[in-house]
Design an enzyme around this catalytic site. Sequence first.
Site, PDB file in Angstrom:
ATOM      1  N   GLU A 153       4.122  -5.081   7.441  1.00 53.55           N
ATOM      2  CA  GLU A 153       3.163  -4.146   8.047  1.00 53.55           C
ATOM      3  C   GLU A 153       3.386  -3.936   9.530  1.00 53.55           C
ATOM      4  OE1 GLU A 153       2.438  -6.385   5.818  1.00 53.55           O
ATOM      5  OE2 GLU A 153       0.807  -5.775   4.507  1.00 53.55           O
ATOM      6  N   ALA A 181       0.853  -1.195   0.000  1.00 56.67           N
ATOM      7  CA  ALA A 181       0.000   0.000   0.000  1.00 56.67           C
ATOM      8  C   ALA A 181       0.888   1.243   0.000  1.00 56.67           C
ATOM      9  CB  ALA A 181      -0.890  -0.015   1.236  1.00 56.67           C
ATOM     10  N   GLY A 226       0.783  -5.164   0.980  1.00 60.20           N
ATOM     11  CA  GLY A 226      -0.335  -5.236   0.024  1.00 60.20           C
ATOM     12  C   GLY A 226       0.103  -5.842  -1.302  1.00 60.20           C
ATOM     13  N   GLU A 266      -0.205  -9.425  -0.787  1.00 59.95           N
ATOM     14  CA  GLU A 266      -1.652  -9.755  -0.754  1.00 59.95           C
ATOM     15  C   GLU A 266      -2.217  -9.791  -2.169  1.00 59.95           C
ATOM     16  OE1 GLU A 266      -2.445  -6.657   2.184  1.00 59.95           O
ATOM     17  OE2 GLU A 266      -3.283  -8.215   3.489  1.00 59.95           O
TER      18      GLU A 266
END
Length: 718
Positions: A123, A61, A100, A103
């Site tokens: 994270e 992200a 992310g 992911e």
Amino acid sequence: MAFYSRVSGSVGMITLQNPPVNALSAAVRQGIVDAMHRALSEPEVKSVVICGQNGKFCGGADIGEFGAKMTGPPLVPMVHLIEAASKPVVAAIEGIALGGGLELALSCHYRIAHSKARLGFPEVALGLLPGAGGTQRLPRLIGVPASLDLITTGRQVTAAEARQLGIVDEVTDLNAVDAAVKFAQSVADKSLDARRISTYPCPRPPDLDTIFERAMQQVRRSARGAIAPGTCVQAVHAAVTLPYAKGMERERELFSVLFNSGQARALQYYFFAQRAVSRWSTASGARWDTSKPRPVHKAAVIGLGTMGRGITVSLAQAGFSVVAVETQEKQLSEAKQAVSGMLERGAKRRGVPLAHDKIKYSCSVQAVADVDLVIEAVFEDMALKKTIFQQLSAICKPGALLCTNTSGLDIDELASQTQSPELVVGMHFFAPAHVMQLLEVVYGPRSSPEAVATAMQMGKKMGKVSVAVGNCRGFVGNRMLKLYLEQAFFLLEEGATPEQVDQVLEEFGFPMGVFKVSDLSGLDIGWKVRKADGLVSPAFTGTSARIRGGSRYSPLGDLLCEQGRFGQKTGKGWYQYDKPGGRVAKPDPWLFGFLEDYRAQHGLVARRIDHQEVLERCLYPLINEGFQILQDGIAAGPEDIDVIYVLGYGWPRHRGGPMFYASQVGLDKVVERLEHYQQIHPDVPGLQPCRLLRKLAAISNPAIHKWREVIQKPRSQL
Ligand SMILES: CCCCCC/C=C/CC(=O)SCCNC(=O)CCNC(=O)[C@H](O)C(C)(C)COP(=O)(O)OP(=O)(O)OC[C@H]1O[C@@H](n2cnc3c(N)ncnc32)[C@H](O)[C@@H]1OP(=O)(O)O
């Protein structure tokens, strides 16, 4: 953004384009969603490849967007769209797949990785958990123990380990995007029923409760008050105990708690702060982008005590040729043995070749004649250092950089011993120098921008985070520390015990309280400095025993040293140890008696001191000194101070550093509490809020990234 193209006729290719790490910004997420719809709607397209531009799949992200209002398609529906696709989607993982980014890869039906790629969920280091299904998909793919390890530690794995764990399907040494395209063609007609990870049952090992209890204990031990690691454990627990959709709800709840926490804000601030310090500037206006470093191939270290040995190891491990100098044969041979041991252990731990042959040992300072840079690391004795700088200036080749590892002496005074003061800078390492990541690069009023740039680059090559700071007593770190130590001593005079003070600081998140650290590093070090400064003398007796220069002074540390209590090395200090060199600190009844006698002798009445006062008295004067340092132009911004404190002094990273902590507490509150204590202790100048702190507090606590606008730069000295 993300770019859509068609390759080999039947493969839809989605390329993430957001340099430098293809972070999933709003535009990238929008691009992926649009491209997915297009790939699914084109009948000629039979399968899809997702890759990243410039050899990097995705760094996760976009952390820079976290503080702002969320725009663009959210990540969770995006990964569901990919996983639910009716055509096979293959992730081509080059470089990095982090957070992310991983992911995103886990939502694809297949993953092909380049052998040099690194994968992970970092994270937790940002105070978060993988919030786009990572905590629910990874355990379904690789099981609970391995997922707990990766998610709670943020550890990144190589492509080979990822293959072994089952995270990726194939690893290639060739072009991963080409391999993914071929692979995508080969699976174009295959059923996807068994490829959607969210549909997998989560494996339930028989000893599940024990695994989670142990994981919780482990994170409690190592997290020192950080909430993210434990919350990660809870999220993985949901993957085992709840169906996927419910697990996702739980992941969202837990993510939201973390996302809105002060700790996440602090850790994200710190992430950018650590990167910002490489864009250094000096009070005189020299800058990282306009100053060119000199080439350094060969370096020398003068003085092979603890610091010199660590610096030698660091240099050799970074690939520099090193001349290591110690004047006495015996010390030289001891140092050589110690350095060899350190290099061997380091090589074994890091799986790299030994760097012994990089080092030449010598008893003669003449051996440094042809080096590009010298680091002097002898005792903190100005007279000795001056002599060495005079010698170096005469011996070294023109243009060689002369650096000192002093922890606080005047760089300019040393520079004035040389013919080229512009080539003198401080390189202040932290012990153990081959382990600690921090380097303070200290520029004097005459240090050239080129010299600063060279030392900064050397630090980087040695794997350090280098912070450029101005020249003053103690530089940034030790100048602020002085105020912290001083208050800790005053608290003992007023009725606290070392255990009480240390407990409060450890609860705050320091790995060790101030007195335990003092015992570890040795009380005699500060004592020597205070003696050299004329603060320790039998002449200070009676009423003058607790006053120096008109201000309050605590001689407690000096008195302990006079008793031979130097800390761990003598088995006694603020605590007692089972033997000299012992590590386990135990409260010492002798010390309690000593403190009682001391108070009685000086007419001090012990009082109960609460947790809040210990914390505020230790931290706020240190913070106040940080503002004074900004005001004086010794540090360019609050980030520099915070990075120094986190990497050099054990300040808990989840509290961002002292300046960020002050911004979270509220600058007006810090001013108010300092004023409160100053009224009670008017003889302590460190409790007087400095001008910059008052100024910032008065303009209603501006965000920390706005402080620089308020800090006035001193006039150019270069
Ligand atoms: C409301 C949002 C809901 C989101 C829900 C889903 C949540 C997902 C969680 C995440 O994905 S959080 C992000 C996870 N990713 C990371 O933590 C990666 C962080 N980055 C790194 O570890 C490193 O930067 C790197 C990717 C390994 C690259 O290291 P390298 O040493 O090569 O370069 P750097 O100097 O570190 O970075 C270069 C440059 O890039 C910037 N940057 C790196 N990662 C990001 C990122 N994820 N977002 C934004 N910017 C990033 C970094 O700041 C540097 O910028 P600079 O301006 O050049 O200093």
